[in-house]
Design an enzyme around this catalytic site. Structure first.
Site, mmCIF file in Angstrom:
data_model
loop_
_atom_site.group_PDB
_atom_site.id
_atom_site.type_symbol
_atom_site.label_atom_id
_atom_site.label_comp_id
_atom_site.label_asym_id
_atom_site.label_seq_id
_atom_site.Cartn_x
_atom_site.Cartn_y
_atom_site.Cartn_z
ATOM 1 N N ASP A 161 28.895 -23.248 57.018
ATOM 2 C CA ASP A 161 29.576 -22.792 58.859
ATOM 3 C C ASP A 161 30.317 -24.087 59.063
ATOM 4 O O ASP A 161 31.093 -24.658 58.100
ATOM 5 C CB ASP A 161 27.693 -24.151 59.673
ATOM 6 C CG ASP A 161 28.065 -23.495 60.702
ATOM 7 O OD1 ASP A 161 29.716 -22.620 61.516
ATOM 8 O OD2 ASP A 161 26.913 -22.846 62.100
HETATM 9 C C1 NOJ Z 1 29.347 -22.727 64.259
HETATM 10 C C2 NOJ Z 1 27.875 -22.419 64.850
HETATM 11 O O1 NOJ Z 1 26.943 -22.908 64.175
HETATM 12 C C3 NOJ Z 1 28.246 -21.156 63.450
HETATM 13 O O2 NOJ Z 1 27.086 -20.280 64.022
HETATM 14 C C4 NOJ Z 1 29.727 -20.395 64.167
HETATM 15 O O3 NOJ Z 1 29.333 -18.858 63.646
HETATM 16 C C5 NOJ Z 1 30.866 -20.366 63.051
HETATM 17 N N1 NOJ Z 1 30.385 -22.040 64.167
HETATM 18 C C6 NOJ Z 1 31.751 -20.042 63.479
HETATM 19 O O4 NOJ Z 1 32.486 -19.841 65.237
#
Ligand code: NOJ
Length: 751
Positions: A290
């Site tokens: 993430d």
């Molecule tokens: C953080 C989030 O937790 C995740 O769900 C998302 O896909 C990513 N950022 C990218 O934007």
């Protein structure tokens, strides 16, 4: 007779031949792909390889705490092999051109984006959509999202979010499919199928990403990014199954979660990434972190610096670093120091390049950058019509005293009150991709297009969503007094749920409840249309208002869908996929809890309960009313005993006892009375929809097999244990008819 046997034999041989040929073709394709990629890997420098393991954001959208304005140079210099948060055919074409024309090996970029509940045409937020319990409609939403997004240069969506969530304080509960494992797994599969379609190289398919692996929904105190500490049994029983479902449906990528699990952040968790995902489940795609979650392992306190973070994550099995730049900065050095093997680097590069290959990017890097397609395949009539359909199906009727709803279209005066009544901006919810809120239909617009020409709408905002100014109350009350019915449209703003949007108090925010209390005093019939990204605590509203419609954030067609339900053009059929507590103090509260050694007993103080609130929820899982009523007959079982190979048929007859046609979702639950480990009081094991005209009855039959009775036993083997079971069928998890049967054998079941 002989002739037909011969013909059947021939047919069989021919089919076998055809399927062997198809398999051979497939093997040949895989062989060609592997050869091409292996040759490419041989040509790549270590730095070029590590570039492929890196994903950077563009500055088009902000979905995390850091930005990178140098992303174009990063592409040019091979620091990154993938980009996210960039879209439109033209923009992505230009970025792709840099990669293809200005880098040594011309390897195309992979473009990712958070296409969660629609791309341009926005569907209900995922939690809302799950309340439709309509798997093919849910799959269709994902399919349309893929068609729109892939026409705008996107190859890969960071969806579906398949985290089971049982804490409504957690803002990200809005992004999942609710609290139940069985339903959540089916929805995970439907969404993967919808996004990916049948052919990965088709220009309208997206790579899906099962996130957030794993147990992110179990964040302590419902606070985002918070610690997760659950048993291995809970991990396997509750949190892993939707991921396994996504995998079985062919999901191409996984995203590691921000949280730690048993003391190790998921991003550096070898047990999760390597042992379970890659070895046990044989996942052949790639795992992305993430947003900066590799670097965040420093704050978790498990590594001292970014270099150690890169080492921990990579050796745990994490293939791609999202936005953290740790792989780019440190992996080459770690290889030279002998801490990371080049074989392992090649393995991760291969996983990523294979996805680029499967998307057809090596043949045509610009396949998804087609401006014509972008113009023609966005927000089409068909897409909008599905948006309205799925939005109506996602609405849950929570209360309807004295048939206050539906409202007569000829009613003289409607007081339309509340901060969300004439709002468009919030309707598309959080994570709304490239959705344009200006194109969504407000409740006011939806109602106006529905009512008769003689009906008057008296609109007053009354108050805002969160601040405490009550100046608008007066105007709202004046409108209410002049009306025949009050429709109050209230709730949360879209940004109050989603990432980093947790709440400790789940009441209607600001002074909205106070306004409702004042409106109630007018004595006029009062209907609340709720918009929110999580269960709210609305006990007072439930006790005092005449009607309540839960509408979540329904997307582009929200206003039309709500008006369809308010005025009876659509009979609501949605059922909650998450429990509504009475107070935040009851959290966590979900339907499949355990009995405890002292189950609640009103008359006995020393039992498991509160002094100030009942144990029961305000609205249970599976709950949702209709404009008609359904009567359930007692259950019938075709036998009372089953062995491992048997099937028991459970039937229930449902009668439409009202005066309009309605659709009911009949739910099947099972309880294992005695186990080598304690078992939940009920578990959803099936559901079927039935549409009945007034006065008509229909019989719904479920087939129970040993697979439905399996669980992780004392020794963590997956299987069943002989003994007695209860079976329930009903309109929600609390109102059920009951039967029982016996399983005569124990045994292992394939997971
Ligand atoms: C953080 C989030 O937790 C995740 O769900 C998302 O896909 C990513 N950022 C990218 O934007």
């Amino acid at each position: 007779m002989k002739k037909s046997i011969c013909f059947l034999c021939l047919l069989f041989v021919f089919t076998l031949f055809q399927s062997t040929m198809a398999k051979n073709d497939e093997k040949k394709d895989i062989f060609v792909m592997r050869q091409k990629i292996d040759n490419l890997i041989k040509e790549m420098t270590l730095e070029e390889k590590v570039g492929q393991l890196t994903l950077f954001t563009s500055d088009w959208d902000v979905t995390g705490p850091t930005m990178r304005s140098t992303y174009k140079d990063d592409i040019r210099s091979g620091k990154t092999g993938s980009i996210f948060n960039a879209y439109t055919a033209k923009y992505n074409y230009d970025l792709q051109k840099i990669a293809v024309e200005e880098t040594r090996l011309h390897i195309p970029l992979l473009f990712g984006y958070d296409v969660i509940h629609g791309h341009r045409t926005i569907f209900p937020i995922s939690l809302g959509e799950s309340c439709s319990w309509d798997l093919s409609a849910i799959e269709k939403s994902a399919r349309i999202a893929a068609i729109e997004a892939s026409a705008e240069g996107i190859h890969w969506t960071f969806a579906p979010m398949v985290d089971i969530a049982r804490d409504p304080r957690w803002g990200r509960i809005s992004e999942g499919a609710g609290e139940d494992v069985y339903l959540g797994t089916l929805i995970a599969k439907a969404r993967v199928k919808g996004f990916q379609g049948n052919d990965m190289s088709a220009p309208d398919s997206l790579l899906a990403c099962a996130k957030h692996y794993c147990a992110y929904g179990a964040a302590q105190a419902g606070r985002d990014y918070s610690t997760v500490d659950i048993s291995q049994r809970e991990l396997f029983s509750t949190y892993l199954p939707p991921f396994k479902g996504a995998l079985d449906a062919g999901v191409c990528t996984f995203m590691s979660a921000f949280n730690e699990l048993d003391g190790v952040p998921c991003t550096g968790n070898k047990y999760l990434l390597d042992e379970i995902l890659k070895k046990k489940w044989r996942f052949a795609g790639f795992v992305v972190s993430d947003y900066t979650s590799v670097n965040e392992m420093i704050c978790h306190g498990i590594v001292a610096d970014e270099k150690e973070a890169a080492l921990l994550a990579f050796n745990a099995g994490l293939d791609m670093d999202m936005q953290g730049a740790t792989y780019y900065k440190y992996l080459p050095e770690l290889v030279r120091e002998g801490k990371v093997s080049i074989h392992q680097i090649d393995n991760s590069v291969r996983r990523i390049l294979e996805m680029k290959y499967k998307k057809g990017l090596f043949d045509n890097p610009y396949l998804y950058c087609d401006e014509k397609r972008e113009k023609n395949y966005v927000m089409t009539e068909e897409f909008l019509s599905h948006a309205r359909d799925i939005a109506r199906k996602s609405i849950v009727l929570l209360k309807n005293d004295h048939h206050i709803l539906p409202i007569n279209k000829d009613i003289k005066t409607i007081a339309l009150i509340g901060p969300l009544a004439d709002d468009r901006e919030n309707l598309i919810g959080s994570w709304c991709a490239a959705g344009d809120w200006k194109k969504s239909v407000s409740v006011m617009e939806g109602i106006k297009s529905k009512i008769s020409s003689s009906t008057e709408i008296l609109y007053a905002k009354g108050c805002s969503i969160s601040d405490t100014d009550k100046k608008g109350f007066k105007e709202a009350l004046e409108a209410a007094k002049k009306s025949d019915v009050i429709v109050a449209v209230m709730g949360e703003s879209a940004s109050m749920s989603g990432e980093a949007s947790c709440r400790s108090n789940l009441d209607l925010p600001g002074v909205q409840k106070e306004l409702l209390m004042e409106l109630k005093k007018t004595g006029k019939p009062l209907v609340l249309v709720l918009m929110n990204g999580r269960p709210l605590t609305i006990s007072w509203e439930d006790e005092n208002l005449d009607g309540i419609l839960e509408t979540w954030f329904l997307g582009t067609e929200a206003g039309n869908a709500i008006a369809d339900v308010l005025f009876g053009d659509y009979n609501p059929s949605g059922k909650l996929t998450v429990t509504f507590p009475r107070t935040a103090g009851q959290i966590p509260l979900y339907y499949n809890m355990k009995n405890t050694g002292r189950p609640m007993d009103e008359k006995n103080k020393y039992t498991s309960k509160y002094l100030d609130v009942p144990n029961s929820p305000l609205y249970p899982f599976g709950y949702g009313l209709s404009y008609t009523t359904f009567e359930y007959s007692p259950l019938t079982l075709d036998k009372k005993e089953m062995s491992l190979k048997d099937t028991i048929k459970v039937s229930v007859t449902v009668k439409n006892a009202g005066s309009v046609t309605g659709e009911e979702t009949v739910q099947l639950y099972i309880m294992d009375l005695v186990g080598s480990v304690t078992r939940p009081v009920k578990e959803l094991k099936g559901f079927k929809k039935i549409t009945l005209a007034p006065g008509k009855s229909g019989t719904v039959t479920f087939e129970i097999t040993a697979k439905d009775l399996a669980f992780y036993r004392k020794d963590m083997s997956y299987g069943v244990e002989a003994g007695d079971f209860k079976v329930f069928a009903g309109t929600n998890s609390s109102e059920v008819k009951e039967g029982n049967f016996r399983l005569t054998q124990s045994g292992v079941i394939q997971e």
